[in-house]
Scaffold this motif. Structure first.
Motif, PDB file in Angstrom:
ATOM      1  N   ILE A 188      51.021  34.936  51.152  1.00 12.81           N
ATOM      2  CA  ILE A 188      51.400  36.306  52.528  1.00 12.81           C
ATOM      3  C   ILE A 188      53.336  37.104  52.454  1.00 12.81           C
ATOM      4  CG2 ILE A 188      51.336  36.022  54.674  1.00 12.81           C
ATOM      5  CD1 ILE A 188      49.326  34.345  55.180  1.00 12.81           C
ATOM      6  N   ARG A 189      53.674  36.193  51.620  1.00 14.13           N
ATOM      7  CA  ARG A 189      55.236  36.936  51.633  1.00 14.13           C
ATOM      8  C   ARG A 189      55.004  37.794  50.650  1.00 14.13           C
ATOM      9  NH1 ARG A 189      57.279  31.365  52.856  1.00 14.13           N
ATOM     10  NH2 ARG A 189      57.657  30.989  50.863  1.00 14.13           N
ATOM     11  N   ASN A 190      54.198  37.665  49.840  1.00 16.97           N
ATOM     12  CA  ASN A 190      54.566  38.845  48.472  1.00 16.97           C
ATOM     13  C   ASN A 190      53.919  39.663  48.892  1.00 16.97           C
ATOM     14  OD1 ASN A 190      55.540  37.054  47.014  1.00 16.97           O
ATOM     15  ND2 ASN A 190      53.886  36.531  45.952  1.00 16.97           N
ATOM     16  N   ARG A 191      52.722  39.528  49.961  1.00 15.54           N
ATOM     17  CA  ARG A 191      51.895  40.914  50.207  1.00 15.54           C
ATOM     18  C   ARG A 191      52.597  41.030  51.544  1.00 15.54           C
ATOM     19  NH1 ARG A 191      45.674  38.356  50.636  1.00 15.54           N
ATOM     20  NH2 ARG A 191      45.878  37.820  48.368  1.00 15.54           N
ATOM     21  N   LEU A 192      53.327  40.809  52.456  1.00 19.46           N
ATOM     22  CA  LEU A 192      54.114  41.406  53.435  1.00 19.46           C
ATOM     23  C   LEU A 192      55.016  42.696  52.797  1.00 19.46           C
ATOM     24  CD1 LEU A 192      54.482  39.129  55.917  1.00 19.46           C
ATOM     25  CD2 LEU A 192      53.680  41.061  55.614  1.00 19.46           C
ATOM     26  N   ASP A 193      55.413  41.997  51.070  1.00 18.33           N
ATOM     27  CA  ASP A 193      57.063  42.507  50.686  1.00 18.33           C
ATOM     28  C   ASP A 193      56.014  44.545  49.827  1.00 18.33           C
ATOM     29  OD1 ASP A 193      59.144  43.032  49.294  1.00 18.33           O
ATOM     30  OD2 ASP A 193      57.910  42.797  47.859  1.00 18.33           O
ATOM     31  N   TRP A 194      54.890  43.721  49.481  1.00 11.74           N
ATOM     32  CA  TRP A 194      54.104  45.507  49.087  1.00 11.74           C
ATOM     33  C   TRP A 194      53.973  45.908  50.509  1.00 11.74           C
ATOM     34  CZ3 TRP A 194      49.604  42.172  46.772  1.00 11.74           C
ATOM     35  CH2 TRP A 194      49.966  41.885  45.843  1.00 11.74           C
ATOM     36  N   LEU A 195      53.747  45.459  51.349  1.00 10.99           N
ATOM     37  CA  LEU A 195      53.371  46.384  52.832  1.00 10.99           C
ATOM     38  C   LEU A 195      54.632  47.045  53.727  1.00 10.99           C
ATOM     39  CD1 LEU A 195      51.241  44.442  54.994  1.00 10.99           C
ATOM     40  CD2 LEU A 195      50.518  46.228  54.517  1.00 10.99           C
ATOM     41  N   ARG A 196      56.043  45.762  53.292  1.00 14.45           N
ATOM     42  CA  ARG A 196      57.238  47.011  53.670  1.00 14.45           C
ATOM     43  C   ARG A 196      57.790  48.110  52.518  1.00 14.45           C
ATOM     44  NH1 ARG A 196      58.763  41.365  53.892  1.00 14.45           N
ATOM     45  NH2 ARG A 196      58.941  41.397  56.051  1.00 14.45           N
ATOM     46  N   TRP A 197      56.867  48.006  51.378  1.00 14.38           N
ATOM     47  CA  TRP A 197      58.220  48.595  49.959  1.00 14.38           C
ATOM     48  C   TRP A 197      56.641  50.119  50.907  1.00 14.38           C
ATOM     49  CZ3 TRP A 197      54.462  51.702  47.271  1.00 14.38           C
ATOM     50  CH2 TRP A 197      55.013  52.678  46.308  1.00 14.38           C
ATOM     51  N   TRP A 198      55.140  49.788  51.207  1.00 11.59           N
ATOM     52  CA  TRP A 198      54.062  51.258  51.587  1.00 11.59           C
ATOM     53  C   TRP A 198      54.886  51.711  52.771  1.00 11.59           C
ATOM     54  CZ3 TRP A 198      49.007  48.940  53.456  1.00 11.59           C
ATOM     55  CH2 TRP A 198      48.108  50.590  54.617  1.00 11.59           C
ATOM     56  N   ALA A 199      55.371  50.871  53.487  1.00  9.19           N
ATOM     57  CA  ALA A 199      56.134  51.794  55.663  1.00  9.19           C
ATOM     58  C   ALA A 199      57.568  52.029  54.954  1.00  9.19           C
ATOM     59  CB  ALA A 199      56.229  50.492  56.219  1.00  9.19           C
ATOM     60  N   GLU A 200      57.612  51.472  53.796  1.00 13.00           N
ATOM     61  CA  GLU A 200      59.043  52.467  53.691  1.00 13.00           C
ATOM     62  C   GLU A 200      58.757  54.412  53.012  1.00 13.00           C
ATOM     63  OE1 GLU A 200      62.933  51.767  49.913  1.00 13.00           O
ATOM     64  OE2 GLU A 200      62.006  50.118  50.981  1.00 13.00           O
ATOM     65  N   LYS A 201      57.407  53.883  51.852  1.00 13.19           N
ATOM     66  CA  LYS A 201      57.681  55.434  51.618  1.00 13.19           C
ATOM     67  C   LYS A 201      56.907  56.016  52.200  1.00 13.19           C
ATOM     68  CE  LYS A 201      59.199  53.991  47.474  1.00 13.19           C
ATOM     69  NZ  LYS A 201      60.615  53.964  47.433  1.00 13.19           N
ATOM     70  N   VAL A 202      56.033  56.039  53.250  1.00 11.56           N
ATOM     71  CA  VAL A 202      55.385  56.874  54.216  1.00 11.56           C
ATOM     72  C   VAL A 202      56.810  56.436  55.642  1.00 11.56           C
ATOM     73  CG1 VAL A 202      53.342  56.490  53.408  1.00 11.56           C
ATOM     74  CG2 VAL A 202      54.290  54.894  55.383  1.00 11.56           C
ATOM     75  N   GLY A 203      57.854  56.394  55.619  1.00  8.02           N
ATOM     76  CA  GLY A 203      58.846  57.269  56.842  1.00  8.02           C
ATOM     77  C   GLY A 203      58.658  56.027  57.375  1.00  8.02           C
ATOM     78  N   LYS A 204      58.581  54.563  57.355  1.00  7.98           N
ATOM     79  CA  LYS A 204      58.204  53.554  58.649  1.00  7.98           C
ATOM     80  C   LYS A 204      58.888  52.200  58.204  1.00  7.98           C
ATOM     81  CE  LYS A 204      53.602  55.533  60.497  1.00  7.98           C
ATOM     82  NZ  LYS A 204      52.647  54.930  60.786  1.00  7.98           N
ATOM     83  N   PRO A 205      60.021  52.595  57.767  1.00  7.88           N
ATOM     84  CA  PRO A 205      61.030  51.398  57.384  1.00  7.88           C
ATOM     85  C   PRO A 205      61.135  50.031  58.534  1.00  7.88           C
ATOM     86  CG  PRO A 205      62.246  53.416  57.460  1.00  7.88           C
ATOM     87  CD  PRO A 205      61.264  53.629  57.894  1.00  7.88           C
ATOM     88  N   GLY A 206      60.624  50.552  59.792  1.00 10.64           N
ATOM     89  CA  GLY A 206      61.282  49.719  60.179  1.00 10.64           C
ATOM     90  C   GLY A 206      59.603  48.760  60.927  1.00 10.64           C
ATOM     91  N   LEU A 207      58.623  49.106  60.514  1.00  6.53           N
ATOM     92  CA  LEU A 207      57.501  48.767  60.572  1.00  6.53           C
ATOM     93  C   LEU A 207      57.713  47.644  60.746  1.00  6.53           C
ATOM     94  CD1 LEU A 207      54.630  50.003  61.736  1.00  6.53           C
ATOM     95  CD2 LEU A 207      54.041  50.645  59.960  1.00  6.53           C
ATOM     96  N   LEU A 208      58.095  46.975  59.579  1.00  6.56           N
ATOM     97  CA  LEU A 208      57.995  45.582  59.766  1.00  6.56           C
ATOM     98  C   LEU A 208      59.203  44.510  59.803  1.00  6.56           C
ATOM     99  CD1 LEU A 208      55.607  46.027  57.128  1.00  6.56           C
ATOM    100  CD2 LEU A 208      56.062  44.328  56.787  1.00  6.56           C
ATOM    101  N   PRO A 209      59.225  43.607  60.513  1.00  3.58           N
ATOM    102  CA  PRO A 209      60.572  43.425  60.668  1.00  3.58           C
ATOM    103  C   PRO A 209      60.852  43.118  59.039  1.00  3.58           C
ATOM    104  CG  PRO A 209      58.812  41.483  61.181  1.00  3.58           C
ATOM    105  CD  PRO A 209      58.565  42.740  61.238  1.00  3.58           C
ATOM    106  N   GLY A 210      62.251  42.456  59.177  1.00  2.00           N
ATOM    107  CA  GLY A 210      62.400  41.957  57.637  1.00  2.00           C
ATOM    108  C   GLY A 210      62.716  40.479  57.531  1.00  2.00           C
TER     109      GLY A 210
END
Length: 138
Positions: free
Chosen positions: A77-99
């Motif tokens: 799940i941590r690895n998948r959340l990392d992919w989601l963070r990358w996705w959010a950053e690339k679409v201009g929503k870096p704060g969407l997921l907590p760090g």
């Protein structure tokens, strides 16, 4: 010959990952496959996102709940959340997921402790395999 239609989100994520040079070739390929899997899971959960920019907190919560219900381990799940963070950053929503992953109730990463087979007391593991070898050799 039948032509299959690609879902909008899958296509958007494919276009998001193709030109990007973040990481090694293997990292980029793994991330691209993982994002396609996430898009398929969102579709299976009933979310019909048209594009990658439509990612919202409700999608993240649904994915994590789905993974937890499916018995997927915290490290995966941590690895998948990392992919989601990358996705959010690339679409201009870096704060969407907590760090921090603890917001999702995930355990902390544990450092590598070495080979457990070598740390068993009294050579018990070696004795077990020696006994099995003798038994199978008969």
């Amino acid at each position: 010959m039948k032509r299959t239609e690609m879902k909008g989100l899958n296509y958007a994520l494919l276009n998001l990952t193709r030109p990007n040079g973040d990481g090694s070739f293997a990292t980029r390929a793994c991330r691209a496959r993982g994002l396609q899997q996430l898009a398929d899971e969102l579709h299976a959960l009933g979310f019909k996102l048209k594009g990658a920019k439509n990612l919202a907190p409700k999608h993240l919560d649904a994915l994590v709940a789905h993974w937890r219900a499916g018995g997927i381990g915290d490290a995966t799940i941590r690895n998948r959340l990392d992919w989601l963070r990358w996705w959010a950053e690339k679409v201009g929503k870096p704060g969407l997921l907590p760090g921090d992953n603890t917001a999702f109730g995930l355990a902390e990463r544990t450092p590598y402790q070495g080979n457990r087979a070598r740390r068993l007391p009294d050579g018990r593991r070696l004795q077990f395999w020696a006994a099995e070898s003798d038994r199978l050799g008969q």
